[in-house]
Scaffold this motif. Structure first.
Motif, PDB file in Angstrom:
ATOM      1  N   ALA A 186       0.828  -1.197   0.000  1.00  0.00           N
ATOM      2  CA  ALA A 186       0.000   0.000   0.000  1.00  0.00           C
ATOM      3  C   ALA A 186       0.866   1.251   0.000  1.00  0.00           C
ATOM      4  O   ALA A 186       1.822   1.367   0.762  1.00  0.00           O
ATOM      5  CB  ALA A 186      -0.915   0.006   1.219  1.00  0.00           C
ATOM      6  N   GLY A 187       0.531   2.178  -0.882  1.00  0.00           N
ATOM      7  CA  GLY A 187       1.251   3.438  -0.963  1.00  0.00           C
ATOM      8  C   GLY A 187       2.418   3.436  -1.922  1.00  0.00           C
ATOM      9  O   GLY A 187       3.007   4.494  -2.172  1.00  0.00           O
ATOM     10  N   ALA A 188       2.786   2.278  -2.468  1.00  0.00           N
ATOM     11  CA  ALA A 188       3.912   2.210  -3.398  1.00  0.00           C
ATOM     12  C   ALA A 188       3.479   2.634  -4.796  1.00  0.00           C
ATOM     13  O   ALA A 188       2.437   2.201  -5.295  1.00  0.00           O
ATOM     14  CB  ALA A 188       4.484   0.801  -3.443  1.00  0.00           C
ATOM     15  N   ALA A 189       4.289   3.484  -5.419  1.00  0.00           N
ATOM     16  CA  ALA A 189       3.984   3.935  -6.780  1.00  0.00           C
ATOM     17  C   ALA A 189       4.453   2.942  -7.824  1.00  0.00           C
ATOM     18  O   ALA A 189       3.956   2.927  -8.948  1.00  0.00           O
ATOM     19  CB  ALA A 189       4.636   5.296  -7.031  1.00  0.00           C
ATOM     20  N   SER A 190       5.442   2.097  -7.475  1.00  0.00           N
ATOM     21  CA  SER A 190       5.925   1.085  -8.404  1.00  0.00           C
ATOM     22  C   SER A 190       6.674   0.012  -7.633  1.00  0.00           C
ATOM     23  O   SER A 190       7.146   0.246  -6.519  1.00  0.00           O
ATOM     24  CB  SER A 190       6.845   1.683  -9.474  1.00  0.00           C
ATOM     25  N   VAL A 191       6.750  -1.169  -8.235  1.00  0.00           N
ATOM     26  CA  VAL A 191       7.485  -2.291  -7.660  1.00  0.00           C
ATOM     27  C   VAL A 191       8.296  -2.949  -8.760  1.00  0.00           C
ATOM     28  O   VAL A 191       7.800  -3.148  -9.874  1.00  0.00           O
ATOM     29  CB  VAL A 191       6.539  -3.337  -7.026  1.00  0.00           C
ATOM     30  N   VAL A 192       9.547  -3.287  -8.446  1.00  0.00           N
ATOM     31  CA  VAL A 192      10.400  -4.055  -9.356  1.00  0.00           C
ATOM     32  C   VAL A 192      10.832  -5.315  -8.632  1.00  0.00           C
ATOM     33  O   VAL A 192      11.312  -5.269  -7.498  1.00  0.00           O
ATOM     34  CB  VAL A 192      11.638  -3.251  -9.804  1.00  0.00           C
ATOM     35  N   LEU A 193      10.643  -6.465  -9.284  1.00  0.00           N
ATOM     36  CA  LEU A 193      11.053  -7.758  -8.745  1.00  0.00           C
ATOM     37  C   LEU A 193      12.335  -8.203  -9.438  1.00  0.00           C
ATOM     38  O   LEU A 193      12.394  -8.274 -10.666  1.00  0.00           O
ATOM     39  CB  LEU A 193       9.958  -8.790  -9.002  1.00  0.00           C
ATOM     40  N   LEU A 194      13.360  -8.497  -8.646  1.00  0.00           N
ATOM     41  CA  LEU A 194      14.631  -8.969  -9.181  1.00  0.00           C
ATOM     42  C   LEU A 194      15.032 -10.260  -8.483  1.00  0.00           C
ATOM     43  O   LEU A 194      14.773 -10.433  -7.297  1.00  0.00           O
ATOM     44  CB  LEU A 194      15.742  -7.936  -8.950  1.00  0.00           C
ATOM     45  N   ASP A 195      15.705 -11.151  -9.229  1.00  0.00           N
ATOM     46  CA  ASP A 195      16.391 -12.270  -8.602  1.00  0.00           C
ATOM     47  C   ASP A 195      17.885 -11.957  -8.593  1.00  0.00           C
ATOM     48  O   ASP A 195      18.298 -10.839  -8.929  1.00  0.00           O
ATOM     49  CB  ASP A 195      16.070 -13.582  -9.321  1.00  0.00           C
ATOM     50  N   ARG A 196      18.709 -12.916  -8.186  1.00  0.00           N
ATOM     51  CA  ARG A 196      20.134 -12.636  -8.069  1.00  0.00           C
ATOM     52  C   ARG A 196      20.749 -12.248  -9.399  1.00  0.00           C
ATOM     53  O   ARG A 196      21.535 -11.300  -9.496  1.00  0.00           O
ATOM     54  CB  ARG A 196      20.832 -13.873  -7.504  1.00  0.00           C
ATOM     55  N   ALA A 197      20.391 -12.974 -10.490  1.00  0.00           N
ATOM     56  CA  ALA A 197      20.974 -12.694 -11.793  1.00  0.00           C
ATOM     57  C   ALA A 197      20.561 -11.322 -12.312  1.00  0.00           C
ATOM     58  O   ALA A 197      21.390 -10.561 -12.823  1.00  0.00           O
ATOM     59  CB  ALA A 197      20.577 -13.788 -12.790  1.00  0.00           C
ATOM     60  N   SER A 198      19.284 -10.986 -12.195  1.00  0.00           N
ATOM     61  CA  SER A 198      18.828  -9.687 -12.704  1.00  0.00           C
ATOM     62  C   SER A 198      19.335  -8.548 -11.837  1.00  0.00           C
ATOM     63  O   SER A 198      19.566  -7.435 -12.331  1.00  0.00           O
ATOM     64  CB  SER A 198      17.301  -9.653 -12.820  1.00  0.00           C
ATOM     65  N   ALA A 199      19.550  -8.795 -10.535  1.00  0.00           N
ATOM     66  CA  ALA A 199      20.140  -7.772  -9.678  1.00  0.00           C
ATOM     67  C   ALA A 199      21.589  -7.513 -10.076  1.00  0.00           C
ATOM     68  O   ALA A 199      22.042  -6.359 -10.105  1.00  0.00           O
ATOM     69  CB  ALA A 199      20.067  -8.204  -8.212  1.00  0.00           C
ATOM     70  N   ASP A 200      22.328  -8.575 -10.380  1.00  0.00           N
ATOM     71  CA  ASP A 200      23.721  -8.407 -10.810  1.00  0.00           C
ATOM     72  C   ASP A 200      23.816  -7.665 -12.138  1.00  0.00           C
ATOM     73  O   ASP A 200      24.792  -6.949 -12.386  1.00  0.00           O
ATOM     74  CB  ASP A 200      24.397  -9.774 -10.941  1.00  0.00           C
ATOM     75  N   ALA A 201      22.799  -7.816 -12.991  1.00  0.00           N
ATOM     76  CA  ALA A 201      22.821  -7.162 -14.300  1.00  0.00           C
ATOM     77  C   ALA A 201      22.430  -5.688 -14.223  1.00  0.00           C
ATOM     78  O   ALA A 201      22.754  -4.914 -15.124  1.00  0.00           O
ATOM     79  CB  ALA A 201      21.884  -7.894 -15.261  1.00  0.00           C
TER      80      ALA A 201
END
Length: 215
Positions: A186-201
Motif C-alpha cells: 500500500a502506498g507504493a507507486a511502483s514495484v520491481v522484482l529482481l532475482d540474483r541474476a537480474s540484480a547483478d545485471a
C-alpha cells in the motif's frame, strides 16, 4: 487474522515489473526526492546492491541518502566491546537506525532504504512521508532462494537465528507472491522484482528523471 504484510498489500494499481525472467534491466529511474526501499531476506545482498547502485548526487546535485541498518550496526560495533552479544545491543541499533531514517526523510533528499521485508509498518511510514513530501515511494524486491540468503549470511560472518529467518522468509514470500500477482505494498507507486541474476545485471539507479521508469 491477517498478517502485517497481508494487511499492507493493496489491490492492483501500482506498476509491477517482474524482471526475473525478462531481459536485463540496466537502469532504474525515479524522480528527484523519491524514496526507494530495497527489501529482501537477510543475506540476500541488499546492502551490496545499495552500495553498488545508489548514486552520489541526484538531479539537484544533492547527495542521495542511503539508510542501511547494517551500516548502523557496523558503526556501533566499532565502539562496543568485541565480545558483547549482538542481542544485547540490537535495540540500540534499531533505535539509531530509525532516528537516522527519520532525519533522512525530513531532509527532503532522495532516499534509498534497506529493509528486510518483515516490518510492514516501515513501508507504511515511508509511504506517509512520501505523500507529505509530495514525492513517491518505490519498492525493489530482491527475491533470492533461502539457501542463497543463508550462504550470504555465512559469507558476511553474521547470521540470524532460525526462527527469525523463518519469519523473514514468510514475510518476503508473501510480498513477492503479491507483487507477482500485480499487487503492491500500500502506498507504493511502483514495484520491481529482481532475482540474483537480474540484480547483478542492473547497472544503476538514477534520481532525477521525469518520473518512474526502467531501461
Amino acid at each position: 487474522m491477517r498478517t502485517d504484510v497481508e494487511a499492507e498489500v493493496s489491490g492492483a494499481g501500482a506498476p509491477v515489473r517482474d524482471m526475473r525472467a525478462g531481459p536485463a534491466l540496466r537502469e532504474l529511474r525515479y524522480r528527484t526526492g523519491d524514496l526507494l526501499v530495497v527489501s529482501g531476506l537477510p543475506g540476500s545482498g541488499k546492502s551490496t546492491l545499495i552500495r553498488r547502485l545508489a548514486p552520489a548526487p541526484d538531479g539537484r546535485g544533492e547527495p542521495v541518502r542511503r539508510v542501511d541498518s547494517q551500516d548502523t550496526r557496523a558503526r556501533l560495533e566499532r565502539r562496543l566491546p568485541a565480545r558483547l552479544p549482538y542481542g544485547l545491543y540490537r535495540p540500540l541499533v534499531r533505535a539509531v537506525h530509525y532516528v537516522g531514517l527519520r532525519g533522512a526523510l525530513r531532509s527532503g533528499a532522495s532516499v534509498v532504504v534497506h529493509d528486510c521485508g518483515r516490518a510492514g509498518w516501515v513501508r507504511r511510514w515511508l509511504a506517509r512521508e512520501a505523500r507529505r513530501r509530495g514525492t513517491d515511494l518505490h519498492v525493489l524486491l530482491l527475491a533470492v532462494a533461502p539457501g542463497t540468503a543463508l550462504a550470504g549470511q555465512r559469507a558476511r560472518g553474521r547470521t540470524v537465528s532460525a526462527p527469525a529467518f523463518a519469519r523473514h522468509r514468510g514475510a518476503m514470500e508473501r510480498l513477492v507472491a503479491a507483487a507477482a500477482g500485480g499487487r503492491a505494498p500500500a502506498g507504493a507507486a511502483s514495484v520491481v522484482l529482481l532475482d540474483r541474476a537480474s540484480a547483478d545485471a542492473l547497472g544503476s539507479v538514477v534520481f532525477g528523471g521525469p518520473g518512474p521508469g526502467t531501461s
